[in-house]
Design a protein around this motif. Structure first.
Motif, mmCIF file in Angstrom:
data_model
loop_
_atom_site.group_PDB
_atom_site.id
_atom_site.type_symbol
_atom_site.label_atom_id
_atom_site.label_comp_id
_atom_site.label_asym_id
_atom_site.label_seq_id
_atom_site.Cartn_x
_atom_site.Cartn_y
_atom_site.Cartn_z
ATOM 1 N N UNK A 13 0.865 -1.172 0.000
ATOM 2 C CA UNK A 13 0.000 0.000 0.000
ATOM 3 C C UNK A 13 0.900 1.220 0.000
ATOM 4 N N UNK A 14 0.565 2.206 -0.802
ATOM 5 C CA UNK A 14 1.297 3.466 -0.784
ATOM 6 C C UNK A 14 0.320 4.606 -1.022
ATOM 7 N N UNK A 15 0.699 5.785 -0.613
ATOM 8 C CA UNK A 15 -0.110 6.975 -0.878
ATOM 9 C C UNK A 15 0.819 8.091 -1.323
ATOM 10 N N UNK A 16 0.249 9.007 -2.068
ATOM 11 C CA UNK A 16 1.009 10.104 -2.631
ATOM 12 C C UNK A 16 0.890 11.339 -1.742
ATOM 13 N N UNK A 17 1.748 12.289 -1.997
ATOM 14 C CA UNK A 17 1.762 13.544 -1.250
ATOM 15 C C UNK A 17 0.403 14.230 -1.272
ATOM 16 N N UNK A 18 -0.321 14.122 -2.372
ATOM 17 C CA UNK A 18 -1.609 14.804 -2.494
ATOM 18 C C UNK A 18 -2.603 14.342 -1.424
ATOM 19 N N UNK A 19 -2.536 13.078 -1.029
ATOM 20 C CA UNK A 19 -3.431 12.575 0.021
ATOM 21 C C UNK A 19 -3.111 13.251 1.346
ATOM 22 N N UNK A 20 -1.827 13.411 1.629
ATOM 23 C CA UNK A 20 -1.422 14.096 2.855
ATOM 24 C C UNK A 20 -1.888 15.551 2.825
ATOM 25 N N UNK A 21 -1.730 16.203 1.686
ATOM 26 C CA UNK A 21 -2.138 17.600 1.559
ATOM 27 C C UNK A 21 -3.647 17.755 1.713
ATOM 28 N N UNK A 22 -4.417 16.854 1.096
ATOM 29 C CA UNK A 22 -5.877 16.926 1.203
ATOM 30 C C UNK A 22 -6.353 16.756 2.635
ATOM 31 N N UNK A 23 -5.521 16.143 3.460
ATOM 32 C CA UNK A 23 -5.851 15.940 4.869
ATOM 33 C C UNK A 23 -5.097 16.909 5.771
ATOM 34 N N UNK A 24 -4.685 18.022 5.198
ATOM 35 C CA UNK A 24 -4.095 19.110 5.970
ATOM 36 C C UNK A 24 -2.733 18.807 6.569
ATOM 37 N N UNK A 25 -2.075 17.758 6.109
ATOM 38 C CA UNK A 25 -0.772 17.355 6.637
ATOM 39 C C UNK A 25 -0.819 17.078 8.141
ATOM 40 N N UNK A 26 -1.990 16.774 8.645
ATOM 41 C CA UNK A 26 -2.175 16.506 10.078
ATOM 42 C C UNK A 26 -1.969 15.019 10.327
ATOM 43 N N UNK A 27 -0.786 14.690 10.827
ATOM 44 C CA UNK A 27 -0.383 13.299 10.974
ATOM 45 C C UNK A 27 -0.909 12.641 12.243
ATOM 46 N N UNK A 28 -1.403 13.442 13.170
ATOM 47 C CA UNK A 28 -1.819 12.897 14.466
ATOM 48 C C UNK A 28 -3.328 12.850 14.644
ATOM 49 N N UNK A 29 -4.071 13.223 13.609
ATOM 50 C CA UNK A 29 -5.525 13.207 13.729
ATOM 51 C C UNK A 29 -6.173 12.903 12.387
ATOM 52 N N UNK A 30 -7.431 12.537 12.449
ATOM 53 C CA UNK A 30 -8.189 12.290 11.238
ATOM 54 C C UNK A 30 -7.746 11.057 10.483
ATOM 55 N N UNK A 31 -7.972 11.100 9.184
ATOM 56 C CA UNK A 31 -7.679 9.963 8.317
ATOM 57 C C UNK A 31 -6.215 9.542 8.366
ATOM 58 N N UNK A 32 -5.310 10.510 8.374
ATOM 59 C CA UNK A 32 -3.886 10.163 8.383
ATOM 60 C C UNK A 32 -3.491 9.431 9.664
ATOM 61 N N UNK A 33 -4.038 9.814 10.777
ATOM 62 C CA UNK A 33 -3.738 9.120 12.041
ATOM 63 C C UNK A 33 -4.225 7.678 11.997
ATOM 64 N N UNK A 34 -5.300 7.448 11.280
ATOM 65 C CA UNK A 34 -5.862 6.095 11.198
ATOM 66 C C UNK A 34 -5.022 5.151 10.342
ATOM 67 N N UNK A 35 -4.043 5.678 9.644
ATOM 68 C CA UNK A 35 -3.175 4.825 8.836
ATOM 69 C C UNK A 35 -2.317 3.894 9.694
#
Length: 138
Positions: A13-35
């Protein structure tokens, strides 16, 4: 056809930078935290070194922008709210507002560890001639 689709198996599984940007680059909350749910599954979670470097730059830019805005807010608080100089200096020091280095607190490496992400080096997996041929043959 449905049987064929159901038998597909994925090993990475991989994701591109655009996914991080669409999620506000917030690594500790929301969708990105659920990774982090992908850390202990048999599918590899990978990022290219290019995406890693892009993320680090974007996060460093966000950090530096936040520092500039905080410094301006502290200037205003000193001017208009009579913010005590000692408190202001303590805040500036603890938040490292005088440094524009950035990227130290961005949390990217902690995110990588928390999610069990493997960074793939482009130079080990890419033939530039093949890439150029593919680009122009599309």
């Amino acid at each position: 056809m449905r049987d064929i689709e159901n038998k597909k198996q994925y090993s990475a599984l991989t994701i591109d930078t655009s996914i991080f940007e669409k999620n506000g680059l917030k690594l500790k909350e929301g969708l990105l935290a659920r990774l982090s749910q992908f850390k202990n599954i048999p599918i590899d979670f990978i990022l290219s070194d290019i995406v890693y470097q892009e993320l680090h730059k974007h996060l460093r830019d966000k950090e530096n922008k936040a520092k500039r805005e905080l410094k301006r807010a502290l200037d205003d608080a000193s001017d208009y709210l009579s913010l005590n100089t000692d408190i202001r200096n303590e805040l500036e020091s603890s938040l490292n507002l005088d440094s524009d280095e950035g990227g130290e607190y961005c949390g990217l490496d902690e995110f990588i560890e928390r999610c069990g992400i493997e960074i793939i080096k482009s130079k080990d997996n890419l033939n530039i001639d093949d890439l150029i041929d593919l680009y122009f043959s599309s």
